[in-house]
Design an enzyme around this catalytic site. Structure first.
Site, mmCIF file in Angstrom:
data_model
loop_
_atom_site.group_PDB
_atom_site.id
_atom_site.type_symbol
_atom_site.label_atom_id
_atom_site.label_comp_id
_atom_site.label_asym_id
_atom_site.label_seq_id
_atom_site.Cartn_x
_atom_site.Cartn_y
_atom_site.Cartn_z
ATOM 1 N N ASP A 280 -3.637 -8.227 -4.137
ATOM 2 C CA ASP A 280 -3.509 -7.074 -5.039
ATOM 3 C C ASP A 280 -4.852 -6.379 -5.215
ATOM 4 O O ASP A 280 -4.944 -5.144 -5.221
ATOM 5 C CB ASP A 280 -2.898 -7.487 -6.385
ATOM 6 N N LYS B 260 -2.511 -14.772 -1.789
ATOM 7 C CA LYS B 260 -2.117 -14.774 -3.200
ATOM 8 C C LYS B 260 -2.031 -16.234 -3.642
ATOM 9 O O LYS B 260 -1.037 -16.687 -4.212
ATOM 10 C CB LYS B 260 -0.766 -14.037 -3.340
ATOM 11 N N TYR C 34 9.570 -13.184 7.139
ATOM 12 C CA TYR C 34 10.268 -12.579 8.275
ATOM 13 C C TYR C 34 11.112 -13.587 9.049
ATOM 14 O O TYR C 34 11.563 -13.303 10.149
ATOM 15 C CB TYR C 34 9.253 -11.890 9.203
ATOM 16 N N ASP D 178 0.012 -0.317 6.582
ATOM 17 C CA ASP D 178 0.574 1.018 6.335
ATOM 18 C C ASP D 178 -0.227 1.743 5.261
ATOM 19 O O ASP D 178 -0.466 2.953 5.348
ATOM 20 C CB ASP D 178 2.045 0.919 5.897
ATOM 21 N N ASP E 294 1.750 -6.302 6.855
ATOM 22 C CA ASP E 294 2.645 -5.171 7.072
ATOM 23 C C ASP E 294 2.337 -4.075 6.049
ATOM 24 O O ASP E 294 2.139 -2.898 6.389
ATOM 25 C CB ASP E 294 4.096 -5.677 6.907
#
Ligand code: ATP
Length: 332
Positions: free
Chosen positions: A201, A167, A121, A229, A225
């Site tokens: 994942d 990750k 970001y 959601d 983020d």
């Protein structure tokens, strides 16, 4: 008395923020609410999506309640949300997700603590003849701050276990740094909490298959983020996901959803996320009794079998808020 900067914004922002301020005004007379413009309306007035007077009002307030702004696809657009997160140093984004509408059997009651200032970001993108390179920033200080915040929030909310989501098997240096910082903090922490870590994942799959597995997740900006959601989707959608942007000095509370132009102006937006964001703000300002009352009154609407339109119920934004106010009334 605490001063609150209210930023309705665009699309459904004014509708859901209007519902939340009705609840705030009912539950306490200790807040001074003043409205400032942001987003498209602000641009039309001043040529800026986050005008200087709005930013000054945010800075001068004890906290802010924000709705949503419509993203502009045009070149040169600077997101007012990314700007206030950066300039108010709101390094932590808290996203609680709870299955209050009981739309599935999922017993999810999760807090996602998302790093809010770095990662992808930073908008640091460079084009060349072959394509685009995007730089992703992960600093030791930001990792430390977000992990410390996650530990603090875990204890404050009486939770027990924190999972670091990363990750690091691929992004060995950047996510590797985040994981090392997490493990260092875990080692030096009192033994009252459980610390685990998992690849992002596998966490995505687990959230869907076993939604009640996680207690607190601490993670980097983009993962937070997406996962928040996804988690919101499991409990009924974005209308159920509140969030709080926290810094050492400033705070901005908002629903996790955007301006939803597809349903704006129809009175059907679910205000639950914004009302619960207002409850988070009450907690943050020290009004914990009132915060609990707002949460309880909101959950009670769903427990009584009523529901908002987004989950197939009959209640539009205002009628839902009327029910919350009615429950609040019976508590006092
Ligand atoms: P933006 O450009 O501001 O991000 P968007 O429509 O792309 O807007 P969201 O506003 O997050 O993104 O909406 C995604 C979907 O979720 C839309 O279909 C929207 O109608 C729905 N939605 C979002 N918030 C709510 C809400 N409070 N109540 C009901 N539906 C919602």
């Amino acid at each position: 008395m605490k001063s609150i900067c209210v930023l309705p914004g665009d699309g459904i922002g004014p509708e859901v923020v209007g519902c939340a301020t009705r609840v705030l005004e009912r539950v306490t007379d200790q807040l001074e609410l003043h409205t400032a413009d942001i987003g498209r309306r602000a641009f039309d007035r001043s040529g800026k999506y986050l005008p200087a007077d709005t930013f000054a009002a945010m800075e001068a307030s004890d906290s802010c309640l924000f709705g949503a702004v419509t993203s502009d696809e045009g070149a040169g657009y600077n997101s007012p949300v990314l700007r206030f997160r950066k300039e108010l140093k709101l390094f932590a984004n808290l996203r609680p997700v709870k299955n209050i509408a009981r739309i599935s059997s999922a017993g999810m009651d999760l807090l996602i603590v998302r790093e809010n200032t770095e990662g992808l970001y930073t908008m640091d993108e460079h084009e060349d003849d072959a394509g685009v390179t995007t730089r992703r920033r992960v600093s030791e200080s930001a990792c430390n701050k977000i992990v410390e915040r996650a530990i603090h929030e875990t204890r404050r909310t009486g939770r027990k276990s924190i999972c670091c989501v990363h990750k690091a098997n691929v992004l060995r240096k950047s996510d590797g740094l985040f994981l090392r910082v997490f493990r260092d903090n875990a080692r030096t922490c009192e033994q009252d909490l459980e610390f685990t870590d998992q690849l992002v994942d596998s966490v995505a799959a687990k959230l869907v298959m076993e939604p009640d597995t996680f207690d607190v997740i601490v993670t980097l900006n983009l993962y937070g983020d997406i996962l928040s959601d996804l988690a919101a989707g499991i409990v009924g959608g974005l209308g159920f996901a509140p969030s709080g942007n926290m810094g050492d000095k400033h705070s901005v509370f908002e629903p996790a959803h955007g301006s939803a132009p597809d349903i704006a102006g129809r009175g059907i937006a679910n205000p639950t996320a914004t009302i619960l964001a207002a409850a988070m703000m009450l907690d943050h300002l020290g009004f914990s009794v009132e915060a609990r009352q707002v949460r309880e009154s909101t959950e009670q609407v769903y427990r009584s079998g009523l529901g908002t339109i987004d989950i197939g119920g009959a209640l539009g934004s205002e009628k839902f808020t009327d029910s919350v106010l009615c429950n609040l009334e019976s508590m006092s």
